[in-house]
Write a protein that holds these residues in place. Structure first.
Motif, PDB file in Angstrom:
ATOM      1  N   LEU A 173       9.761  18.821   3.723  1.00  0.00           N
ATOM      2  CA  LEU A 173      10.543  17.784   3.062  1.00  0.00           C
ATOM      3  C   LEU A 173      10.964  18.194   1.671  1.00  0.00           C
ATOM      4  N   GLU A 174      10.106  18.914   0.990  1.00  0.00           N
ATOM      5  CA  GLU A 174      10.300  19.180  -0.428  1.00  0.00           C
ATOM      6  C   GLU A 174      11.637  19.875  -0.680  1.00  0.00           C
ATOM      7  N   GLY A 175      12.411  19.292  -1.554  1.00  0.00           N
ATOM      8  CA  GLY A 175      13.687  19.901  -1.946  1.00  0.00           C
ATOM      9  C   GLY A 175      14.828  19.574  -1.021  1.00  0.00           C
ATOM     10  N   ASN A 176      14.550  18.935   0.140  1.00  0.00           N
ATOM     11  CA  ASN A 176      15.614  18.638   1.084  1.00  0.00           C
ATOM     12  C   ASN A 176      16.124  17.211   0.963  1.00  0.00           C
ATOM     13  N   ASN A 177      15.476  16.395   0.121  1.00  0.00           N
ATOM     14  CA  ASN A 177      15.877  15.006  -0.075  1.00  0.00           C
ATOM     15  C   ASN A 177      15.955  14.240   1.235  1.00  0.00           C
ATOM     16  N   MET A 178      15.056  14.553   2.167  1.00  0.00           N
ATOM     17  CA  MET A 178      15.019  13.862   3.442  1.00  0.00           C
ATOM     18  C   MET A 178      14.083  12.667   3.370  1.00  0.00           C
ATOM     19  N   ASN A 179      14.492  11.603   4.019  1.00  0.00           N
ATOM     20  CA  ASN A 179      13.646  10.420   4.145  1.00  0.00           C
ATOM     21  C   ASN A 179      13.082  10.399   5.560  1.00  0.00           C
ATOM     22  N   LEU A 180      11.776  10.362   5.653  1.00  0.00           N
ATOM     23  CA  LEU A 180      11.098  10.415   6.940  1.00  0.00           C
ATOM     24  C   LEU A 180      10.418   9.080   7.209  1.00  0.00           C
ATOM     25  N   MET A 181      10.743   8.474   8.328  1.00  0.00           N
ATOM     26  CA  MET A 181      10.042   7.274   8.774  1.00  0.00           C
ATOM     27  C   MET A 181       8.913   7.692   9.689  1.00  0.00           C
ATOM     28  N   ILE A 182       7.727   7.115   9.488  1.00  0.00           N
ATOM     29  CA  ILE A 182       6.543   7.457  10.276  1.00  0.00           C
ATOM     30  C   ILE A 182       6.017   6.185  10.923  1.00  0.00           C
ATOM     31  N   ALA A 183       5.852   6.226  12.244  1.00  0.00           N
ATOM     32  CA  ALA A 183       5.383   5.049  12.970  1.00  0.00           C
ATOM     33  C   ALA A 183       4.431   5.490  14.067  1.00  0.00           C
ATOM     34  N   ALA A 207      -0.328  -5.851   9.147  1.00  0.00           N
ATOM     35  CA  ALA A 207       1.017  -6.194   9.606  1.00  0.00           C
ATOM     36  C   ALA A 207       1.487  -5.207  10.669  1.00  0.00           C
ATOM     37  N   ASN A 208       2.456  -5.634  11.483  1.00  0.00           N
ATOM     38  CA  ASN A 208       3.206  -4.678  12.306  1.00  0.00           C
ATOM     39  C   ASN A 208       3.960  -3.811  11.315  1.00  0.00           C
ATOM     40  N   SER A 209       3.689  -2.499  11.309  1.00  0.00           N
ATOM     41  CA  SER A 209       4.087  -1.733  10.138  1.00  0.00           C
ATOM     42  C   SER A 209       4.514  -0.303  10.442  1.00  0.00           C
ATOM     43  N   TYR A 210       5.041   0.327   9.402  1.00  0.00           N
ATOM     44  CA  TYR A 210       5.437   1.734   9.426  1.00  0.00           C
ATOM     45  C   TYR A 210       5.310   2.277   8.012  1.00  0.00           C
ATOM     46  N   MET A 211       5.538   3.597   7.874  1.00  0.00           N
ATOM     47  CA  MET A 211       5.527   4.251   6.566  1.00  0.00           C
ATOM     48  C   MET A 211       6.853   4.937   6.332  1.00  0.00           C
ATOM     49  N   MET A 212       7.225   5.043   5.079  1.00  0.00           N
ATOM     50  CA  MET A 212       8.350   5.881   4.668  1.00  0.00           C
ATOM     51  C   MET A 212       7.840   6.963   3.729  1.00  0.00           C
ATOM     52  N   LEU A 213       8.230   8.201   4.004  1.00  0.00           N
ATOM     53  CA  LEU A 213       7.936   9.328   3.124  1.00  0.00           C
ATOM     54  C   LEU A 213       9.255   9.803   2.540  1.00  0.00           C
ATOM     55  N   GLU A 214       9.427   9.582   1.260  1.00  0.00           N
ATOM     56  CA  GLU A 214      10.659   9.921   0.559  1.00  0.00           C
ATOM     57  C   GLU A 214      10.316  10.929  -0.528  1.00  0.00           C
ATOM     58  N   GLU A 215      10.560  12.187  -0.244  1.00  0.00           N
ATOM     59  CA  GLU A 215      10.140  13.292  -1.099  1.00  0.00           C
ATOM     60  C   GLU A 215       8.634  13.205  -1.318  1.00  0.00           C
ATOM     61  N   THR A 216       8.165  12.793  -2.479  1.00  0.00           N
ATOM     62  CA  THR A 216       6.720  12.731  -2.709  1.00  0.00           C
ATOM     63  C   THR A 216       6.218  11.297  -2.848  1.00  0.00           C
ATOM     64  N   ASN A 217       7.032  10.337  -2.457  1.00  0.00           N
ATOM     65  CA  ASN A 217       6.627   8.933  -2.520  1.00  0.00           C
ATOM     66  C   ASN A 217       6.409   8.387  -1.117  1.00  0.00           C
ATOM     67  N   VAL A 218       5.319   7.623  -0.958  1.00  0.00           N
ATOM     68  CA  VAL A 218       4.983   7.042   0.333  1.00  0.00           C
ATOM     69  C   VAL A 218       4.959   5.528   0.183  1.00  0.00           C
ATOM     70  N   TYR A 219       5.571   4.839   1.162  1.00  0.00           N
ATOM     71  CA  TYR A 219       5.627   3.381   1.151  1.00  0.00           C
ATOM     72  C   TYR A 219       5.150   2.844   2.492  1.00  0.00           C
ATOM     73  N   TRP A 220       4.245   1.881   2.443  1.00  0.00           N
ATOM     74  CA  TRP A 220       3.830   1.165   3.645  1.00  0.00           C
ATOM     75  C   TRP A 220       4.626  -0.122   3.698  1.00  0.00           C
ATOM     76  N   LYS A 221       5.259  -0.382   4.857  1.00  0.00           N
ATOM     77  CA  LYS A 221       6.130  -1.540   4.964  1.00  0.00           C
ATOM     78  C   LYS A 221       5.861  -2.304   6.255  1.00  0.00           C
ATOM     79  N   SER A 222       5.992  -3.617   6.179  1.00  0.00           N
ATOM     80  CA  SER A 222       6.032  -4.410   7.391  1.00  0.00           C
ATOM     81  C   SER A 222       7.400  -4.206   8.045  1.00  0.00           C
ATOM     82  N   LEU A 223       7.523  -4.585   9.319  1.00  0.00           N
ATOM     83  CA  LEU A 223       8.754  -4.283  10.048  1.00  0.00           C
ATOM     84  C   LEU A 223       9.991  -4.967   9.479  1.00  0.00           C
ATOM     85  N   ASP A 224       9.801  -5.978   8.638  1.00  0.00           N
ATOM     86  CA  ASP A 224      10.960  -6.594   7.984  1.00  0.00           C
ATOM     87  C   ASP A 224      11.387  -5.835   6.734  1.00  0.00           C
TER      88      ASP A 224
END
Length: 201
Positions: free
Chosen positions: A16-26, A175-192
Motif C-alpha cells: 500500500l505504501e506510496g500507492n495511495n490505495m484505499n483498502l476495504m477489509i471485511a 456492530a456489523n462492521s468492516y475496516m478501511m486501511l488508507e495508507e497508514t490510517n485504519v478505521y473501524w466502521k459500521s456498515l452505514d
C-alpha cells in the motif's frame, strides 16, 4: 470456474505504501445476501480500490445461527460481479467446493501487505492468533477475522492484532462492521459508514 491449483495456493504480496490505495477489509459474510449487499454498498461509498475478504464467505458454519437472508447463491453472484476488486484468504468454512463457484482465488492461507513500513500478515484466524502467532518480527501486524469481534490490541514484541469484526454475524455486542486501511490510517466502521475507532500505524 475452476481455479488452477497453483493459483489456489497463491500468496498475495501487496504494498500500500506510496500507492495511495484505499483498502476495504471485511470478514465473515457467512452467506448473508443482505449483509453482502450492504458491504458492497459501503465499498462503493468508500471508493475503495480493493476489497480484502478474510474468509468464511458462503457457509454459515455449525456454530452460528443462520444470518439474515442466508442465500449463498446470491452472495456468489454479488462477489463474482466484483471479482477484479476482490482478493481473499481462506476461512475455516471455505472449501474447494466454494472455489468452484467463486471466480477469484479464495484458498490461500494468508497474504502479506505492507503499510507505513510495517508488514501485515492477513489470515482468517482459526490457526494463527495473537496467542498462537506465525513467526513475526517486532512491529509486525497480525490481521484476522474469525472471532466476529473487532480488535486493535498490542501483543508480543511491539506487535499489533487487528480484526475488522463480522459483516453479518457480529458478536459481543459489536456492530456489523468492516475496516478501511488508507495508507497508514485504519478505521473501524459500521456498515452505514460510521467510524467507531481509528488508529495510525
Amino acid at each position: 470456474m475452476e481455479i488452477p491449483h497453483n493459483v489456489q495456493q497463491l500468496r498475495n504480496d501487496w504494498t500500500l505504501e506510496g500507492n495511495n490505495m484505499n483498502l476495504m477489509i471485511a470478514s465473515d459474510i457467512h452467506g448473508s445476501a443482505y449483509y453482502c449487499k450492504k458491504m458492497l454498498e459501503a465499498f462503493d461509498r468508500e471508493k475503495a480500490d480493493r476489497l480484502l475478504l478474510l474468509g468464511d464467505i458462503l457457509y454459515h458454519g455449525p456454530r452460528n445461527d443462520l444470518p439474515l437472508q442466508y442465500e449463498p447463491k446470491k452472495v456468489i453472484a454479488l462477489l463474482n460481479a466484483r471479482k477484479e476488486h476482490v482478493f481473499c484468504v481462506r476461512g475455516n468454512c471455505d472449501t474447494e467446493v466454494d472455489q468452484m463457484v467463486l471466480e477469484f482465488p479464495i484458498l490461500a492461507d494468508y497474504c502479506l501487505l505492507t503499510a507505513g513500513g510495517r508488514l501485515i500478515y492477513a489470515t482468517h484466524g482459526h490457526h494463527y492468533t495473537s496467542v498462537t502467532p506465525p513467526p513475526m518480527q517486532p512491529g509486525d501486524i497480525l490481521l484476522h477475522g474469525h472471532t466476529h469481534i473487532p480488535a486493535w490490541e498490542p501483543f508480543g514484541d511491539q506487535n499489533l492484532y487487528l480484526n475488522p469484526g463480522s459483516v453479518s454475524i457480529p458478536k459481543n455486542g459489536s456492530a456489523n462492521s468492516y475496516m478501511m486501511l488508507e495508507e497508514t490510517n485504519v478505521y473501524w466502521k459500521s456498515l452505514d459508514g460510521s467510524v467507531y475507532h481509528s488508529l495510525s500505524l
